[in-house]
Design an enzyme around this catalytic site. Sequence first.
Site, mmCIF file in Angstrom:
data_model
loop_
_atom_site.group_PDB
_atom_site.id
_atom_site.type_symbol
_atom_site.label_atom_id
_atom_site.label_comp_id
_atom_site.label_asym_id
_atom_site.label_seq_id
_atom_site.Cartn_x
_atom_site.Cartn_y
_atom_site.Cartn_z
ATOM 1 N N LYS A 189 0.878 -1.387 -0.044
ATOM 2 C CA LYS A 189 -0.075 0.032 0.060
ATOM 3 C C LYS A 189 1.015 1.259 0.202
ATOM 4 C CE LYS A 189 -3.894 2.011 0.284
ATOM 5 N NZ LYS A 189 -3.451 2.864 -0.956
ATOM 6 N N GLN A 208 7.053 3.876 3.826
ATOM 7 C CA GLN A 208 5.777 3.324 3.875
ATOM 8 C C GLN A 208 5.533 2.216 4.821
ATOM 9 O OE1 GLN A 208 3.737 5.583 1.612
ATOM 10 N NE2 GLN A 208 2.173 4.929 2.917
ATOM 11 N N LYS A 259 5.548 3.235 8.360
ATOM 12 C CA LYS A 259 4.445 4.262 8.552
ATOM 13 C C LYS A 259 3.129 3.313 8.625
ATOM 14 C CE LYS A 259 4.284 7.370 5.765
ATOM 15 N NZ LYS A 259 3.955 8.495 4.564
ATOM 16 N N LYS A 285 5.289 1.551 -2.971
ATOM 17 C CA LYS A 285 5.186 3.049 -3.727
ATOM 18 C C LYS A 285 5.466 2.937 -5.096
ATOM 19 C CE LYS A 285 4.508 7.211 -2.326
ATOM 20 N NZ LYS A 285 3.877 8.014 -1.217
ATOM 21 N N GLY A 332 -2.726 8.175 -4.481
ATOM 22 C CA GLY A 332 -2.077 9.439 -5.011
ATOM 23 C C GLY A 332 -0.848 9.926 -4.047
ATOM 24 N N ASP A 333 -0.070 10.830 -4.657
ATOM 25 C CA ASP A 333 0.877 11.286 -3.929
ATOM 26 C C ASP A 333 1.180 12.781 -4.697
ATOM 27 O OD1 ASP A 333 3.275 10.899 -1.857
ATOM 28 O OD2 ASP A 333 4.289 11.704 -3.353
ATOM 29 N N THR A 351 -4.578 13.298 5.168
ATOM 30 C CA THR A 351 -3.151 13.562 5.556
ATOM 31 C C THR A 351 -2.932 14.940 6.209
ATOM 32 O OG1 THR A 351 -2.515 12.210 3.419
ATOM 33 C CG2 THR A 351 -0.691 13.421 4.591
ATOM 34 N N ASN A 409 -2.250 18.990 -1.631
ATOM 35 C CA ASN A 409 -3.225 18.263 -1.132
ATOM 36 C C ASN A 409 -3.060 18.392 0.493
ATOM 37 O OD1 ASN A 409 -3.881 15.281 0.265
ATOM 38 N ND2 ASN A 409 -5.524 15.832 -0.828
ATOM 39 N N SER A 463 -6.830 5.587 3.731
ATOM 40 C CA SER A 463 -6.838 4.626 2.534
ATOM 41 C C SER A 463 -7.256 3.178 2.937
ATOM 42 C CB SER A 463 -5.601 4.728 1.996
ATOM 43 O OG SER A 463 -5.539 5.676 0.941
HETATM 44 P P1 NDP Z 1 0.761 17.769 -4.466
HETATM 45 O O1 NDP Z 1 1.129 17.450 -5.615
HETATM 46 O O2 NDP Z 1 -0.747 17.786 -4.031
HETATM 47 O O3 NDP Z 1 1.420 18.993 -3.578
HETATM 48 C C1 NDP Z 1 2.789 19.125 -3.541
HETATM 49 C C2 NDP Z 1 3.046 20.446 -2.934
HETATM 50 O O4 NDP Z 1 4.501 20.620 -2.744
HETATM 51 C C3 NDP Z 1 2.861 21.644 -4.203
HETATM 52 O O5 NDP Z 1 2.576 22.898 -3.627
HETATM 53 C C4 NDP Z 1 4.465 21.561 -4.971
HETATM 54 O O6 NDP Z 1 4.445 22.873 -5.510
HETATM 55 C C5 NDP Z 1 5.066 21.562 -3.763
HETATM 56 N N1 NDP Z 1 6.563 21.076 -4.299
HETATM 57 C C6 NDP Z 1 6.735 19.893 -4.851
HETATM 58 N N2 NDP Z 1 7.692 19.710 -5.065
HETATM 59 C C7 NDP Z 1 8.509 20.759 -4.553
HETATM 60 C C8 NDP Z 1 9.854 21.220 -4.623
HETATM 61 N N3 NDP Z 1 10.993 20.665 -5.069
HETATM 62 N N4 NDP Z 1 10.141 22.499 -4.105
HETATM 63 C C9 NDP Z 1 9.117 23.240 -3.456
HETATM 64 N N5 NDP Z 1 7.743 22.561 -3.585
HETATM 65 C C10 NDP Z 1 7.714 21.693 -3.991
HETATM 66 O O7 NDP Z 1 1.290 16.620 -3.169
HETATM 67 P P2 NDP Z 1 0.791 16.257 -2.044
HETATM 68 O O8 NDP Z 1 0.164 17.191 -1.072
HETATM 69 O O9 NDP Z 1 0.007 15.019 -1.845
HETATM 70 O O10 NDP Z 1 2.192 15.541 -1.375
HETATM 71 C C11 NDP Z 1 3.099 16.504 -0.481
HETATM 72 C C12 NDP Z 1 4.060 15.905 0.366
HETATM 73 O O11 NDP Z 1 3.322 14.883 1.252
HETATM 74 C C13 NDP Z 1 4.884 14.613 -0.329
HETATM 75 O O12 NDP Z 1 6.174 14.322 0.276
HETATM 76 C C14 NDP Z 1 4.136 13.330 -0.252
HETATM 77 O O13 NDP Z 1 4.984 12.263 -0.380
HETATM 78 C C15 NDP Z 1 3.538 13.409 1.110
HETATM 79 N N6 NDP Z 1 2.374 12.740 1.401
HETATM 80 C C16 NDP Z 1 1.408 12.926 0.640
HETATM 81 C C17 NDP Z 1 0.293 12.061 1.153
HETATM 82 C C18 NDP Z 1 -1.066 12.077 0.397
HETATM 83 O O14 NDP Z 1 -2.205 11.725 0.911
HETATM 84 N N7 NDP Z 1 -1.431 12.862 -0.565
HETATM 85 C C19 NDP Z 1 0.212 11.093 2.264
HETATM 86 C C20 NDP Z 1 1.535 11.278 3.166
HETATM 87 C C21 NDP Z 1 2.522 11.741 2.502
HETATM 88 P P3 NDP Z 1 4.258 23.067 -7.079
HETATM 89 O O15 NDP Z 1 2.680 23.277 -7.353
HETATM 90 O O16 NDP Z 1 4.958 24.149 -7.677
HETATM 91 O O17 NDP Z 1 4.645 21.898 -7.937
#
Ligand code: NDP
Length: 466
Positions: free
Chosen positions: A110, A131, A134, A146, A185-186, A230, A261, A398
């Site tokens: 997962k 993961q 976690k 992943k 998603g991620d 999250t 997200n 999830s």
């Molecule tokens: P999204 O794609 O929805 O959002 C990512 C955000 O981070 C955007 O604002 C993006 O900006 C920014 N970002 C990405 N790369 C960079 C970078 N190199 N420098 C600065 N900003 C950056 O992703 P999520 O919110 O889903 O995921 C965010 C984090 O949370 C990740 O590490 C993910 O692995 C982790 N996570 C997510 C989960 C989930 O349920 N979605 C669960 C657990 C962990 P821009 O729009 O400019 O790309």
Amino acid sequence: MSGGLTGRFGERMEVCEVSFFDEKVQDLYDEVVARNPGEVEFHQAVREVFDSLGAVLVKHPHYADSGIIERLCEPERQIIFRVPWVDDAGAVRINRGFRVEFNSALGPYKGGLRFHPSVYLGVIKFLGFEQIFKNALTGLPIGGGKGGSDFDPKGRSDGEIMRFCQSFMTELYRHIGEHTDVPAGDIGVGGREIGYLFGQYKRITNRYESGVLTGKGLSWGGSQVRTEATGYGVVFFVREMLNARGQDLDGKRVVVSGSGNVALYAIDKVHQLGGRVVACSDSGGYVVDEDGIDLELLKQIKGVQRGRVSDYAEKRGAPAYFVSSGSIWDVPTDIAIPCATQNELNADDAANLIAHGCTIVAEGANMPSTPEAIKAFSSSGVLFAPGKAANAGGVATSALEMQQNASRDSWSFEHTELRLAQIMRGIHENCLRTADEYGAPGDYVLGANIAGFTHVADAMLALGVI
Ligand code: NDP
């Protein structure tokens, strides 16, 4: 021995015993680096877990004798595939797809899918490795995996995104299933992408197998609260950290990096609980809004228009302003919640946060803090919650979505949110209890690593040499 893996326990335990196990762990780490050359993020994630293991081996030497650590570091299966698709101009494009099925001792693999140009095997392996622990911490029956692609969704039309997702699933479908491997998603993969992926899975297999993907839309098998989970979960975890010390979020100043997200719903929950988020960011820079981030405006810009946080500052007007260079961690705050990406908070950022009086850092993203930043927090008494504990609410919900799919049921928002809050409370308690047991009160990193490790290691041992 380099690194001094569990040096902090040296005072409390037999020096020769500790150094024997530290050396053992160091040898194992060197082996991981040699076997997985160039995968620096994976090495970093392994190192962080290994830093906690010397203490476990002293107490439970059978983990060292059973090869369990070596087995944990080797994915059960790694799939790399070609993803050909056609862009709007008719040109053929090629990306690389990945799925790392890391560990299925506790349940089906997962973990999410990430679409971002920085994706390569080392990133997917670090995420998959994290993961495992976690998912174990949630206490739910899910293994660790992943996946993703180096595809860059930025600037792509809906049609291009759909064709890419369909091509990606045309290979991935043969490896996944509700009892085998359940992606979600991620970064770069939200509700729209999960829809296209699920649609293609359904077409190819001729099965309405809801439990094969999570993060689905509410009208076609999704769970209430999964979108928010999250972000909400990390703030629930912060609430537990504060409550354990007789405090709450009311009136607290908070900085949340990212605006995707996780960030959006972390901001939402902070505001619901009486705190004020004064800054957020994207890869183009950060915005400061002393009146508190206007979540509806931000959602409109980032979620609907797929715009930039610079547009937020422009639309919102003074006192909000946009900063294109520098670091969001320069903004003074009581609580920092990094929710963007790995290694976005380094030692200089940590020093700035500490100098400005920040007392809590909770990771919404996966591995956003560098090892040097974590060390700085720990030595200056800042409470630090690692992602594998603090952001586990997403995968936990999830698993609740999978439960609802299996029983062909759907729960109310209130019921699901309550379950999420209970799970986050359970993880928090487990981390603190484990840290206490190993003589490191309040050390969430140690607590999370050891509690996650022992849970999955015990299951693997029970299943024989797997
Ligand atoms: P999204 O794609 O929805 O959002 C990512 C955000 O981070 C955007 O604002 C993006 O900006 C920014 N970002 C990405 N790369 C960079 C970078 N190199 N420098 C600065 N900003 C950056 O992703 P999520 O919110 O889903 O995921 C965010 C984090 O949370 C990740 O590490 C993910 O692995 C982790 N996570 C997510 C989960 C989930 O349920 N979605 C669960 C657990 C962990 P821009 O729009 O400019 O790309």
